[in-house]
Design a protein around this motif. Structure first.
Motif, mmCIF file in Angstrom:
data_model
loop_
_atom_site.group_PDB
_atom_site.id
_atom_site.type_symbol
_atom_site.label_atom_id
_atom_site.label_comp_id
_atom_site.label_asym_id
_atom_site.label_seq_id
_atom_site.Cartn_x
_atom_site.Cartn_y
_atom_site.Cartn_z
ATOM 1 N N TRP A 190 16.631 21.537 57.527
ATOM 2 C CA TRP A 190 15.241 21.971 57.691
ATOM 3 C C TRP A 190 15.133 23.375 58.263
ATOM 4 O O TRP A 190 14.185 24.115 57.970
ATOM 5 C CB TRP A 190 14.489 20.987 58.601
ATOM 6 N N THR A 215 13.674 18.144 53.424
ATOM 7 C CA THR A 215 12.958 17.877 52.177
ATOM 8 C C THR A 215 13.688 18.579 51.032
ATOM 9 O O THR A 215 14.639 19.340 51.250
ATOM 10 C CB THR A 215 11.522 18.416 52.242
ATOM 11 N N GLU A 220 10.772 17.794 63.426
ATOM 12 C CA GLU A 220 10.003 16.565 63.348
ATOM 13 C C GLU A 220 9.686 16.209 61.893
ATOM 14 O O GLU A 220 9.718 15.029 61.511
ATOM 15 C CB GLU A 220 8.699 16.695 64.142
ATOM 16 N N ALA A 221 9.390 17.194 61.069
ATOM 17 C CA ALA A 221 9.091 16.942 59.654
ATOM 18 C C ALA A 221 10.353 16.579 58.883
ATOM 19 O O ALA A 221 10.303 15.870 57.876
ATOM 20 C CB ALA A 221 8.413 18.158 59.032
#
Length: 268
Positions: A186, A199, A195-196
């Motif tokens: 990330w 992806t 936290e996300a």
């Protein structure tokens, strides 16, 4: 390969966890220019990984089973241990009489060097010592690992030192396991947060990061003479496809990987 082995240095780069679809999209969009200039027609070859996670895939590759073209075969291999009845050993295959390619190259005069990345190369325990233990010389430090935002820069600096320290006529087999694509990734995308999490977009940003520095690795490898390079992924990884996350699973995004091989001296 029987003409290449002995006359060329060899460079094997595994872009650990890199997905084929992401790699191809970035090449087509012009987002990985340093890699794309070495790819046939600017694109990656679509292949099937020999394993669904790092340890299994590298054990196979070091035995000569590189990712297989994603089309009906048989497909002749570049390297193979001598094995009666092998249907993928052809006239152009470099055949060795040792159980793995690394020792096979050492037997014909190569200096074999590993620059590790993910945990299976960290030499911090018996399992993490198996793959680097195949090589005459191996390097790993925390700065090369998955948690470092500057891992590939550190690996390239190590490679430059290795190459600079070799006698001019010493043939080299240099292996680099690039950890930057592996989770966590990330931190390679501006604005992304821990936290996300990771992806598909942060995976792509990690490949762009690698591309910004891989030219130095290619320059170092080609700077001492002709070099044959193989750049590929060992497996892909899932980001929610069909409910799956990660790898060591039988999903197409894990089994389908990008691959390329080329002569660095001809591409410079």
């Amino acid at each position: 390969m029987n003409e290449v082995v002995g006359s060329h240095d060899l460079l094997l780069v595994t872009l650990d966890t890199l997905r084929y679809d992401v790699a191809q999209e970035l090449a087509a969009a012009g987002r990985i220019p340093h890699l794309a200039r070495h790819l046939p027609d600017g694109g990656w070859e679509r292949r099937h990984a020999p394993g669904s996670f790092t340890y299994a895939s590298h054990q196979a590759m070091f035995a000569g089973f590189l990712p297989t073209p994603a089309a009906p075969g048989p497909h002749p291999r570049l390297f193979a241990a001598r094995f009666a009845g092998s249907e993928t050993t052809a006239d152009g295959t470099f055949v060795h009489d040792t159980p793995d390619l690394v020792s096979g190259l050492a037997a014909v005069g190569y200096r074999t060097v590993c620059i590790g990345g993910v945990g299976f190369f960290n030499k911090q325990g018996p399992l993490g010592s198996v793959l680097p233990g195949l090589f005459q010389e191996s390097h790993w430090e925390p700065g090369f690992g998955v948690a470092s935002p500057t891992s590939f820069e550190a690996q390239v600096a190590c490679a430059e030192k290795v190459v600079a320290g070799l006698p001019p006529r010493q043939r080299l087999f240099l292996f680099v396991n690039v950890s930057a694509l592996h989770q966590p990734n990330w931190f390679h995308l501006p604005g992304a947060t821990r936290e996300a999490g990771d992806t598909r977009a942060t995976h792509a940003a990690a490949l762009e990061y690698v591309d910004r520095h891989i030219g130095r690795l290619f320059d170092a490898a080609a700077g001492r003479g002709p070099c044959f390079a193989i750049v590929c992924s060992d497996h892909g990884t899932a980001y929610g496809e069909d409910g799956y996350t990660g790898h060591r699973i039988g999903h197409d995004v894990v089994w389908t990987v990008p691959y390329a091989h080329f002569f660095l001296d001809e591409a410079r």
